[in-house]
Design an enzyme around this catalytic site. Structure first.
Site, mmCIF file in Angstrom:
data_model
loop_
_atom_site.group_PDB
_atom_site.id
_atom_site.type_symbol
_atom_site.label_atom_id
_atom_site.label_comp_id
_atom_site.label_asym_id
_atom_site.label_seq_id
_atom_site.Cartn_x
_atom_site.Cartn_y
_atom_site.Cartn_z
ATOM 1 N N SER A 53 -1.140 -44.134 -26.753
ATOM 2 C CA SER A 53 0.028 -43.661 -27.484
ATOM 3 C C SER A 53 0.199 -44.458 -28.780
ATOM 4 O O SER A 53 -0.733 -44.547 -29.572
ATOM 5 C CB SER A 53 1.265 -43.731 -26.590
ATOM 6 O OG SER A 53 2.326 -42.986 -27.129
ATOM 7 N N ASP A 167 -0.201 -37.280 -24.418
ATOM 8 C CA ASP A 167 0.020 -38.721 -24.515
ATOM 9 C C ASP A 167 -0.655 -39.510 -23.390
ATOM 10 O O ASP A 167 -0.424 -39.256 -22.203
ATOM 11 C CB ASP A 167 1.528 -38.974 -24.476
ATOM 12 C CG ASP A 167 1.909 -40.360 -24.935
ATOM 13 O OD1 ASP A 167 1.524 -41.332 -24.259
ATOM 14 O OD2 ASP A 167 2.601 -40.474 -25.964
#
Length: 298
Positions: A53, A167
């Protein structure tokens, strides 16, 4: 567990090669810029980086050799500037396309391929259809980074090698495993869910109002100064849920495969979306790293 002590300030062992695992944490991820700067200032040689991320974003930019320019660009960013980089979409599996944001960062960093980076790099993403973590080690850097920070519900998924990825923080908020292919004998991990500096409270005051053209988008990103604390935005709710899940998974990862050194970033240093606080966050990361390194004897 502490990293082994070097022989002395002038010893060649101070260029000890380390692998670096950078965690997921929204805007807190910018603190990892300060961590990297502190590690390099102590003479540690980062020979491999894995990130998830926002940790993937920082790690990929570092591996490309453009971290200073990236930091300077974010430190100039205001709340108004940040909201203008977001491109809302309708009728797609996400609120934001993310192309405008990626284009702005690509102008600073360039558009290299991962396998050509001067430092080996791995971005963590998640294939939700197959319900597994994907390690991205080749191909265009920005495809991998865009996939790694594609928070479900907020950003649209990124298609990489024909797979829709989201993500990496969903399943690998601290991608320790991805660093174990490195030749480095020691691992430094940055935990983005460390103990808060103070009990939970209101977000920081003094946030300037957004222009009218982005006022609706701004309301997604929490309350403004002077608004009741109970009035949280859509992204506040999403980020709290994601943060809770990531913190639990990260604790398990640290327990199962403990690094030689863990640098903790307090989980309350900023709101998930406050990327315009880059300068302050970089300082937080640098200070946290220096304290951890001092405690380890470096």
């Amino acid at each position: 567990m502490a990293i082994a002590m070097p022989d002395g300030p002038g010893s060649p062992t101070r260029r000890e090669p380390i692998a670096l695992a950078l965690g997921a944490g929204g805007a807190r991820g910018l603190a990892q810029i300060g961590v990297i700067e502190a590690l390099e200032a102590r003479g540690l040689d980062i020979v491999s980086v894995a990130g998830s991320s926002s940790g993937g974003l920082v790690g990929g930019v570092y591996a490309a050799g453009r971290l200073r320019e990236f930091r300077e660009g974010f430190e100039r960013l205001s709340r108004r500037d940040f909201l203008r980089l977001l491109d809302p979409v309708m009728g797609r599996p996400g609120l934001i396309a993310g192309q405008r944001l990626v284009d702005a960062m690509r102008e600073v960093v360039g558009d290299p391929r991962i396998e050509e980076l001067p430092v080996p790099f791995t971005a963590a993403a998640v294939d939700m259809e197959r319900q597994r973590v994907v390690w991205l080690r080749s191909g265009p850097l920005w495809d991998a980074l865009r996939a790694s920070f594609a928070i479900p519900g907020l950003f649209t998924p990124q298609v990489v090698h024909g797979r829709e990825l989201v993500d990496g923080g969903l399943l690998a908020p601290l991608p320790i495993t991805a660093t174990r292919l490195s030749d480095a004998h020691r691992l430094v991990a940055v935990d983005m869910h460390s103990r808060p500096r103070q009990p939970p409270g209101d977000p920081a005051d003094g946030v300037p109002a957004a222009p009218a053209s982005v006022s609706r988008l701004g309301r997604w990103f929490g309350r403004r100064a002077g608004e009741p604390a109970a009035e949280v935005g859509l992204v506040d709710t999403l980020s709290r849920a994601l943060d809770t899940m990531q913190a639990q998974i990260a604790r398990v990862q640290l327990a199962l495969d403990p690094p030689e050194l863990v640098i903790g970033i307090p989980r309350d240093v900023c709101q998930f979306y406050e990327f315009w606080r880059a300068k302050e966050l970089v300082d937080v990361g640098r200070n946290a790293a220096e304290k951890a390194l001092d405690a380890a004897g470096y």
